[in-house]
Design a protein around this motif. Structure first.
Motif, short mmCIF file in Angstrom:
data_model
loop_
_atom_site.label_atom_id
_atom_site.label_comp_id
_atom_site.label_asym_id
_atom_site.label_seq_id
_atom_site.Cartn_x
_atom_site.Cartn_y
_atom_site.Cartn_z
N GLY A 1 0.84 -1.20 0.00
CA GLY A 1 0.00 0.00 0.00
C GLY A 1 0.87 1.24 0.00
N LEU A 2 0.33 2.28 0.60
CA LEU A 2 1.06 3.55 0.64
C LEU A 2 2.38 3.39 1.38
CD1 LEU A 2 -1.95 5.88 1.41
CD2 LEU A 2 -0.77 5.56 -0.77
N GLY A 3 2.44 2.40 2.28
CA GLY A 3 3.69 2.16 3.01
C GLY A 3 4.84 1.86 2.06
N ASN A 4 4.56 1.12 1.00
CA ASN A 4 5.61 0.76 0.04
C ASN A 4 5.92 1.89 -0.92
OD1 ASN A 4 3.71 -1.41 0.77
ND2 ASN A 4 5.32 -2.71 -0.05
N ILE A 5 4.86 2.55 -1.36
CA ILE A 5 5.03 3.45 -2.51
C ILE A 5 5.19 4.91 -2.08
CG2 ILE A 5 3.93 4.21 -4.67
CD1 ILE A 5 2.50 1.36 -4.49
N TRP A 6 4.52 5.27 -1.02
CA TRP A 6 4.63 6.65 -0.54
C TRP A 6 5.62 6.77 0.61
CZ3 TRP A 6 2.31 7.82 4.44
CH2 TRP A 6 2.49 9.15 4.84
N ARG A 7 5.46 5.92 1.64
CA ARG A 7 6.23 6.12 2.86
C ARG A 7 7.68 5.65 2.73
NH1 ARG A 7 7.44 5.08 8.08
NH2 ARG A 7 6.78 6.72 9.51
N PHE A 8 7.86 4.49 2.11
CA PHE A 8 9.21 3.92 2.03
C PHE A 8 10.23 4.88 1.40
CE2 PHE A 8 12.28 1.52 -0.55
CZ PHE A 8 13.04 0.97 0.47
N PRO A 9 9.97 5.43 0.18
CA PRO A 9 11.01 6.28 -0.41
C PRO A 9 11.32 7.53 0.42
CG PRO A 9 9.08 6.12 -1.86
CD PRO A 9 8.83 5.21 -0.72
N PHE A 10 10.31 8.10 1.07
CA PHE A 10 10.68 9.32 1.81
C PHE A 10 11.35 9.00 3.14
CE2 PHE A 10 6.42 9.65 3.95
CZ PHE A 10 6.78 10.14 5.20
N GLN A 11 11.10 7.79 3.67
CA GLN A 11 11.88 7.37 4.85
C GLN A 11 13.34 7.16 4.46
OE1 GLN A 11 10.86 6.77 8.27
NE2 GLN A 11 9.42 8.21 7.39
N VAL A 12 13.55 6.49 3.33
CA VAL A 12 14.93 6.30 2.85
C VAL A 12 15.60 7.66 2.69
CG1 VAL A 12 16.38 5.44 0.97
CG2 VAL A 12 14.36 4.14 1.66
N GLY A 13 14.87 8.60 2.08
CA GLY A 13 15.41 9.93 1.85
C GLY A 13 15.77 10.64 3.14
N GLN A 14 14.89 10.53 4.14
CA GLN A 14 15.14 11.27 5.38
C GLN A 14 16.19 10.61 6.26
OE1 GLN A 14 11.18 11.68 7.00
NE2 GLN A 14 10.90 13.66 6.03
N GLU A 15 16.35 9.29 6.11
CA GLU A 15 17.24 8.58 7.03
C GLU A 15 18.59 8.23 6.42
OE1 GLU A 15 16.58 8.38 10.14
OE2 GLU A 15 14.52 9.09 10.01
N GLY A 16 18.92 8.83 5.29
CA GLY A 16 20.30 8.69 4.81
C GLY A 16 20.53 7.61 3.77
N GLY A 17 19.51 7.23 2.99
CA GLY A 17 19.74 6.38 1.83
C GLY A 17 20.03 4.93 2.16
N ALA A 18 21.11 4.42 1.55
CA ALA A 18 21.39 2.98 1.62
C ALA A 18 21.53 2.47 3.06
CB ALA A 18 22.65 2.68 0.82
N ALA A 19 22.01 3.32 3.95
CA ALA A 19 22.16 2.89 5.34
C ALA A 19 20.79 2.49 5.90
CB ALA A 19 22.75 4.02 6.18
#
Ligand code: PFF
Length: 460
Positions: free
Chosen positions: A27-45
């Motif tokens: 759901g939105l967790g995969n498509i909306w939330r996941f990328p912006f969490q990656v963005g805010q928390e420093g990418g690959a780490a």
């Protein structure tokens, strides 16, 4: 006190159950939330920590919910009452409250996806990322957002009031393949962009120094995201597994569900970051707007982008619907079972309440953040922790026996599962929860832009 008011045959087929659970998870967790969490928390780490969490905590925790649901055949509150006495009854209540809070803002974000679906049909995506950002800010809060939040909520209520069987199965059969085809196609397009190389190294090569330095914020964020995306920590998977008969192999089903969910999130990252890097946008910046700004700009840029965009956002809206249904179903099944309220009355009443509770989130993005952080990093992790304690330490014999049905003797796998839950999972969740609370307090009192304290200063 009976079981949930849906014929148990609903998920009597293996595919039906898997599809419903995938529908809830994806759901939105995969498509909306996941990328912006990656963005805010420093990418690959963050990605590395998240994947670790999915495998080491999310998967065992999903099996915990499955055995609780299938063993008790009850809604989450009833299930916990049956398995544990005393304080466990209140834990079920926390699940209900969590579902209520998540769905209130989830519906706002889902409303944006409907708006962006229409934007495609109107051929109004803007190729310039800055203009696309401005467009997002305009559409994401205020009357527009409230209207589409109301529309989405009304659809969710209609499906749940009618009984969920056909709606979910159909939606998932169309939605999961569609999302995979479209996101893979877009990942190929994103691969051709000039920013792709830089984006891949940002997304895919973890700098363990970053983890060491920022683990106090990455850990709770990864835990929250893992629970959110797998629909864990608030009884949704208990509810769905309560419709099962005895002989499914829950470990296999769980692996399929986790596999689908994680793959979709991962591919979305391969789409979003190349676009953001190509546009020169810092992936940490757009926050909740990340996919709307970056993807809409990409759609504005390519041939037939309006059509691909409309199909994409339309599919995401359906994915959000099949997740939202499971969220509302937890609350509604509780009211039906424990309070004897009619399904339709319960769905409409709760839906109305959810609409009101979502208005602040539809009014201002900072308030949406406030709800989202609280639900993910605190409530879901707390819920998962409580279930781990109950199953790991209080009713582990029952749980092992239940898991073995449909699998056969578990042998050392059973021991590994229970001990994984008893110590590492519980310890990690306690730490994640403590850090999550600290982060949340920071958010409430902080005066950096994007934090609630800042918002109060500006607005009051
Ligand atoms: N898993 C859903 C998503 O990733 O969008 C959200 C969700 C559904 C969370 C159901 C919790 C839940 F119980």
């Amino acid at each position: 006190m009976g079981s949930v008011d849906i014929p148990r045959e609903s998920w009597a087929t293996r595919a039906g159950f898997i599809l419903a659970a995938v529908g809830s998870a994806v759901g939105l967790g995969n498509i909306w939330r996941f990328p912006f969490q990656v963005g805010q928390e420093g990418g690959a780490a963050f990605l590395a920590m998240y994947l670790l969490f999915i495998v080491a905590v999310g998967f065992p925790a999903m099996l915990v919910e499955f055995v609780v649901g299938r063993y008790t055949n009850r809604n989450p509150v009833g299930a916990l009452k049956q398995l544990g006495s005393g304080v466990w009854q209140y834990v079920g209540w926390i699940f209900i409250a969590t579902g209520f809070i998540i769905l209130s803002y989830y519906s706002v974000v889902a409303g944006w996806t409907i708006r962006y679906f229409i934007l495609g049909l109107q051929n109004e995506y803007l190729a310039d990322p800055e203009a696309s950002g401005g467009q997002f800010l305009e559409l994401a809060s205020g009357l527009d957002a409230i209207f589409f939040h109301a529309l989405f909520m009304a659809i969710v209520v209609a499906v749940v009031a009618a009984g969920i069987k056909r709606g979910i199965e159909l939606a998932v059969k169309v939605m999961v393949p569609a999302i995979i085809v479209i996101t893979v196609g877009m990942a190929i397009y994103a691969f051709t962009l000039p920013g792709a190389g830089e984006a891949y190294s940002y997304y895919l090569s973890p700098d363990f120094g970053v983890i060491a330095e920022n683990w106090t914020s990455i850990l709770p964020a990864a835990a929250g995201q893992a629970f959110f995306t797998l629909s864990l920590g608030m009884g949704a998977m208990i509810t769905y597994a309560s419709y099962l008969d005895e002989d499914r192999n829950l470990a296999e089903d769980g692996a399929i569900i986790v596999g689908f969910d994680t793959s979709i999130a991962f591919i979305v990252g391969l789409v979003v970051f190349p676009i953001l890097f190509t546009a020169g946008v810092d992936p940490g910046d757009p926050g909740a707007g990340a996919i709307f700004i970056s993807l809409a700009a990409a759609f504005g840029d390519i041939q037939f982008g309006w059509l691909i965009g409309a199909i994409f956002f339309g599919t995401v809206a359906i994915a959000a619907l099949s997740s939202a249904i499971s969220l509302l179903e937890v609350v509604v099944s509780y009211l039906i079972d424990e309070k004897g309220i009619d399904r339709k009355v319960a769905a409409v009443g709760i839906g109305g309440g959810l609409f009101l509770l979502g208005i602040p989130s539809a009014w201002d993005l900072v308030l949406l953040d406030l709800f989202d952080l609280f639900a993910d990093q605190i409530l879901l992790v707390f819920g998962g922790l409580m279930l781990a304690i109950l199953v790991g330490w209080v009713v582990s014999e029952i749980a092992l026996e239940e898991l073995s049905k449909g699998i056969g003797p578990l042998g050392s796998y059973g021991t590994v599962w229970i001990w994984l839950i008893r110590i590492p999972v519980i310890v990690v969740l306690v730490v994640a929860l403590a850090l999550g609370v600290v982060e949340y307090v920071d958010f409430l009192t902080g005066t950096e832009e994007g934090q609630f304290g800042w918002w109060l200063e500006e607005n009051l």
